[in-house]
Design a protein around this motif. Structure first.
Motif, PDB file in Angstrom:
ATOM      1  N   LEU A 286       2.260  -7.301   1.002  1.00 29.56           N
ATOM      2  CA  LEU A 286       1.087  -7.180   0.132  1.00 29.56           C
ATOM      3  C   LEU A 286       1.152  -5.935  -0.765  1.00 29.56           C
ATOM      4  N   PRO A 287       1.506  -4.750  -0.201  1.00 30.19           N
ATOM      5  CA  PRO A 287       1.621  -3.587  -1.095  1.00 30.19           C
ATOM      6  C   PRO A 287       2.620  -3.818  -2.231  1.00 30.19           C
ATOM      7  N   MET A 290       0.977  -6.168  -4.789  1.00 28.91           N
ATOM      8  CA  MET A 290      -0.043  -5.430  -5.544  1.00 28.91           C
ATOM      9  C   MET A 290       0.600  -4.552  -6.606  1.00 28.91           C
ATOM     10  N   ASN A 301      -3.517   0.701  -4.406  1.00 28.99           N
ATOM     11  CA  ASN A 301      -2.751  -0.254  -3.637  1.00 28.99           C
ATOM     12  C   ASN A 301      -3.185  -0.309  -2.173  1.00 28.99           C
ATOM     13  N   SER A 305      -4.923  -3.450  -0.463  1.00 34.46           N
ATOM     14  CA  SER A 305      -4.155  -4.155   0.570  1.00 34.46           C
ATOM     15  C   SER A 305      -4.938  -4.190   1.870  1.00 34.46           C
TER      16      SER A 305
END
Length: 467
Positions: A286-287, A290, A301, A305
């Motif tokens: 996810l990071p 993003m 971020n 997240s």
């Protein structure tokens, strides 16, 4: 002649004390597991000029003052990054089944405590390892995984002797949602620490928090109600009375053949595997998503997240309360509760995950879809996740070790496959990643619905019937 047993009050009770301390333990375990995902964004070279413009969507950060980079940066390609992020799980898978076994043999308290203490120690060594090279970092992460691998099986074994059946969903969700809470706090906090200090402090600060936890755990926790120093007689009687028909007398005998032939167990395995595929892929990437697609800076971020896991944590806690309420007050059969919660908690996330891939650069909608997807996943915590304790409380730790071994495979291959599919970081590539996750999720929900069970299996209590 059914006399309602006296329920011992929850407030200030030893069992809730255990729930909160183990929640803090899982908080530590997960904070140490995910902080690398955020630190990674800051550990890589060439972020400055080349990568600012390279996100697919326009950046939404007002130019931020360049934060002080005193820490080293490294030149790792996306494949190496995938391996570093996945390496934790190679250690993690090794100690799942031994974890359940040793918890039965030597007691869960020290196994859980020392397992997490190992993770803490290796976390403190992470910056040194990274400086020595990617290989050393991978080795340290594998060792962290080995330490943390015993945590869930040990805790499941612990709850088998601490959790009264009708309070099971409540106590376990308090305990295990420490994992989501750790994720929720560690992601944004790691982003802030990277920004204001540098990435090395991410590992030092969380390591210190872990040391404090170990001290409390060592002082205040016991393996079972009968050996607890500060428990009230009333609570001891209540817990042990509620469990006496469920637990087989402690024997060294473990019915491996029956366990491995048990269809209800395989139903949990498939559900657990499928759920974790989505969970781990998002947790580790996810990071990156993003940053590379939606163009958020490291500060934003971590915050963004974390949102999905905040929702997941809330819904898991509420779900635990609701599941017990349905079983206790409305007398709905356990198996129906477990299946309904599993369907909502697995099909829901699949739908919103696919939707997230079609939001384009509408980042409010993208973050909303990802958040709803993960949040709904929290509901499955009272579904397949607790089901081990319904079908075989005596062997719950071992069963969890078995299902979690299979369920760790997605952590090893998910991120690596996802990184391989997203080489050029385009939205269509990420759509494929989301589709794969969604399909796996829906398959798991269907399988569990067909084969799951809600009652203690005959092989789990057979040693009682012989006498």
């Amino acid at each position: 002649s059914h006399v309602k047993k006296e329920v011992s009050p929850a407030c200030c009770s030893s069992r809730y004390g255990l729930a909160f301390l183990s929640c803090y333990g899982f908080f530590v375990a997960y904070a140490l597991r995910v902080n690398l995902s955020v630190a990674m964004v800051d550990m890589l070279k060439n972020r400055s000029s080349a990568n600012t413009s390279s996100s697919v969507c326009p950046h939404h950060s007002n130019p931020v003052p360049k934060h002080n980079h005193t820490a080293s940066v490294y030149d790792w390609d996306s494949e190496t990054q995938g391996w570093i992020l996945g390496s934790f799980f190679y250690g993690y898978i090794l100690t799942q089944i031994p974890g359940g076994y040793f918890a039965r043999k030597y007691g869960a308290k020290w196994l859980f405590g020392i397992g997490i203490l190992c993770t803490v120690i290796f976390t403190l060594l992470t910056p040194v390892a990274a400086d020595l090279g990617a290989g050393y970092l991978i080795a340290v992460r594998v060792l962290e995984g080995i330490g943390e691998g015993v945590s869930f099986p040990a805790m499941h074994a612990m709850w088998a002797s601490w959790a009264p059946p009708l309070e099971r969903s409540r106590l376990l969700t308090v305990s295990y949602t420490g994992a989501q809470l750790g994720t929720v706090v560690a992601l944004p906090l790691s982003g802030q620490i990277c920004f204001y200090l540098d990435w090395t402090y991410v590992f030092y600060i969380f390591g210190a928090v872990g040391l404090l936890w170990f001290f409390l755990w060592a002082c205040f926790v016991s393996n079972n109600p009968s050996s607890h120093k500060r428990i009230t007689e009333a609570e001891k009687t209540y817990i042990m009375g509620s469990l006496k028909n469920e637990l087989s007398p402690t024997t060294d005998y473990i019915p491996w053949t029956s366990i491995l032939k048990s269809m209800p167990l395989w139903a949990i395995v498939v559900a657990h595997f499928s759920y974790n595929w989505t969970f781990y892929t998002l947790l580790t990437l996810l990071p990156t998503y993003m940053n590379d697609i939606l163009g958020f800076s490291i500060q934003q971020n971590g915050m963004l997240s974390a949102l999905p896991y905040l929702g997941c944590w809330l819904l898991a806690l509420l779900g635990g309360q609701l599941a017990d309420l349905l079983r206790e007050r409305y007398l709905i059969r356990t198996v129906i509760v477990r299946k309904a919660f599993t369907i909502v908690g697995m099909v829901g996330p699949a739908v919103f995950l696919v939707a997230a891939g079609y939001t384009g650069c509408n980042y409010v909608l993208a973050v909303a879809c990802l958040s709803i997807s993960s949040s709904l996943g929290g509901i499955s915590a009272s579904g397949f996740n607790i089901n081990h304790l319904d079908i075989a409380p005596s062997y719950a730790g071992i069963l969890l070790g078995i299902t979690n071994s299979f369920a760790t495979i997605p952590g090893m291959v998910g991120p690596v496959i996802a990184r391989t599919l997203t080489k050029s970081n385009t939205i269509p590539e990420w759509q494929i990643v989301f589709y794969i996750s969604a399909a796996i999720n829906i398959f798991g929900a269907i399988f569990f619905t067909i084969f799951g069970k809600g009652t203690v299996q005959p092989w789990a209590v057979q040693s009682i019937q012989i006498q």
